[in-house]
Scaffold this motif. Structure first.
Motif, PDB file in Angstrom:
ATOM      1  N   PRO A 112      20.047  -9.134  -2.769  1.00 19.99           N
ATOM      2  CA  PRO A 112      19.659  -8.060  -3.825  1.00 19.99           C
ATOM      3  C   PRO A 112      21.040  -7.671  -4.130  1.00 19.99           C
ATOM      4  O   PRO A 112      21.767  -7.573  -3.313  1.00 19.99           O
ATOM      5  CB  PRO A 112      18.861  -6.828  -2.927  1.00 19.99           C
ATOM      6  N   PRO A 113      21.140  -7.525  -5.617  1.00 22.45           N
ATOM      7  CA  PRO A 113      22.266  -7.325  -6.193  1.00 22.45           C
ATOM      8  C   PRO A 113      22.844  -5.965  -5.611  1.00 22.45           C
ATOM      9  O   PRO A 113      24.071  -5.744  -5.748  1.00 22.45           O
ATOM     10  CB  PRO A 113      21.895  -7.257  -7.530  1.00 22.45           C
ATOM     11  N   ASP A 114      21.980  -5.015  -5.166  1.00 18.43           N
ATOM     12  CA  ASP A 114      22.567  -3.682  -4.772  1.00 18.43           C
ATOM     13  C   ASP A 114      23.372  -3.662  -3.568  1.00 18.43           C
ATOM     14  O   ASP A 114      23.872  -2.796  -3.357  1.00 18.43           O
ATOM     15  CB  ASP A 114      21.309  -2.758  -4.456  1.00 18.43           C
ATOM     16  N   VAL A 115      23.299  -4.860  -2.827  1.00 18.34           N
ATOM     17  CA  VAL A 115      24.262  -4.874  -1.648  1.00 18.34           C
ATOM     18  C   VAL A 115      25.581  -5.413  -1.932  1.00 18.34           C
ATOM     19  O   VAL A 115      26.383  -5.607  -1.131  1.00 18.34           O
ATOM     20  CB  VAL A 115      23.835  -5.724  -0.734  1.00 18.34           C
ATOM     21  N   VAL A 116      26.064  -5.759  -3.572  1.00 15.76           N
ATOM     22  CA  VAL A 116      27.036  -6.332  -3.725  1.00 15.76           C
ATOM     23  C   VAL A 116      28.049  -5.565  -4.445  1.00 15.76           C
ATOM     24  O   VAL A 116      27.435  -4.874  -5.621  1.00 15.76           O
ATOM     25  CB  VAL A 116      26.942  -7.712  -4.372  1.00 15.76           C
ATOM     26  N   GLU A 117      29.081  -5.356  -4.481  1.00 18.14           N
ATOM     27  CA  GLU A 117      30.292  -4.567  -5.297  1.00 18.14           C
ATOM     28  C   GLU A 117      30.267  -5.137  -6.541  1.00 18.14           C
ATOM     29  O   GLU A 117      30.377  -6.408  -6.662  1.00 18.14           O
ATOM     30  CB  GLU A 117      31.515  -4.484  -4.443  1.00 18.14           C
ATOM     31  N   GLY A 118      29.981  -4.254  -7.535  1.00 21.85           N
ATOM     32  CA  GLY A 118      30.215  -4.740  -8.756  1.00 21.85           C
ATOM     33  C   GLY A 118      28.744  -5.001  -9.541  1.00 21.85           C
ATOM     34  O   GLY A 118      28.529  -5.121 -10.474  1.00 21.85           O
ATOM     35  N   LEU A 119      27.844  -5.355  -8.594  1.00 23.77           N
ATOM     36  CA  LEU A 119      26.448  -5.550  -9.078  1.00 23.77           C
ATOM     37  C   LEU A 119      25.457  -4.394  -8.815  1.00 23.77           C
ATOM     38  O   LEU A 119      24.331  -4.301  -9.442  1.00 23.77           O
ATOM     39  CB  LEU A 119      25.772  -6.817  -8.342  1.00 23.77           C
ATOM     40  N   ALA A 120      25.812  -3.450  -7.672  1.00 28.64           N
ATOM     41  CA  ALA A 120      25.102  -2.562  -7.535  1.00 28.64           C
ATOM     42  C   ALA A 120      24.745  -1.476  -8.664  1.00 28.64           C
ATOM     43  O   ALA A 120      25.361  -1.220  -9.369  1.00 28.64           O
ATOM     44  CB  ALA A 120      25.606  -1.624  -6.294  1.00 28.64           C
ATOM     45  N   GLY A 121      23.352  -1.198  -8.825  1.00 27.00           N
ATOM     46  CA  GLY A 121      23.025  -0.558  -9.787  1.00 27.00           C
ATOM     47  C   GLY A 121      22.876  -1.030 -11.246  1.00 27.00           C
ATOM     48  O   GLY A 121      22.427  -0.469 -12.251  1.00 27.00           O
TER      49      GLY A 121
END
Length: 142
Positions: free
Chosen positions: A50-59
């Motif tokens: 899930p992108p929300d668990v990656v810095e820069g992709l969250a939100g």
């Protein structure tokens, strides 16, 4: 500047090939239905997160995640609309951001923060008992 010899070139080429061993990204896309970034590795294995668990992709919005470029011989993923980059070997090790970001956003950090915010009979009772004994003990230097 020294001239590049054939031997030095061969040594550099061998070092580069050594770094390219192991799984690398072959392709990547965003699956909006599952809210997952899917990475196909050179080993044939697909990894999704899930992108929300990656810095820069969250939100990030789905439209911003839709464009993913595989770079650096499959060692990097670039999200041009977000100006975010992921290093594939680190991703496979579960490193999803800087140390500071991971400390604040990793599942363990989030769980610990929620536990510290807990309000219940057991926590209140333990705090009262601790208070009766003089509260938290003072730190003693060794």
């Amino acid at each position: 500047m020294a001239e590049l010899t054939a031997a030095a070139f061969e040594e550099a080429q061998a070092r580069g090939e050594e770094r390219l061993r192991g799984p690398r990204a072959e392709s990547a896309h965003y699956d909006a239905g599952r809210n997952r970034v899917i990475v196909l590795l050179t080993t044939g294995i697909e990894v999704g997160f899930p992108p929300d668990v990656v810095e820069g992709l969250a939100g990030a919005a789905a439209a911003d995640l839709a464009e993913i470029e595989v770079e650096a011989f499959g060692l990097g993923l670039h999200f041009p609309r977000l100006d975010a980059d992921l290093y594939v070997p680190a991703l496979l090790e579960g490193i999803l951001g800087s140390k500071r970001w991971m400390a604040e956003h990793s599942p363990a950090a989030v769980l610990g923060a929620k536990g510290g915010q807990a309000r219940g009979g057991a926590k209140a009772s333990a705090a009262r008992e601790n208070g009766k004994r003089g509260g938290r003990p003072k730190k003693v230097s060794a």
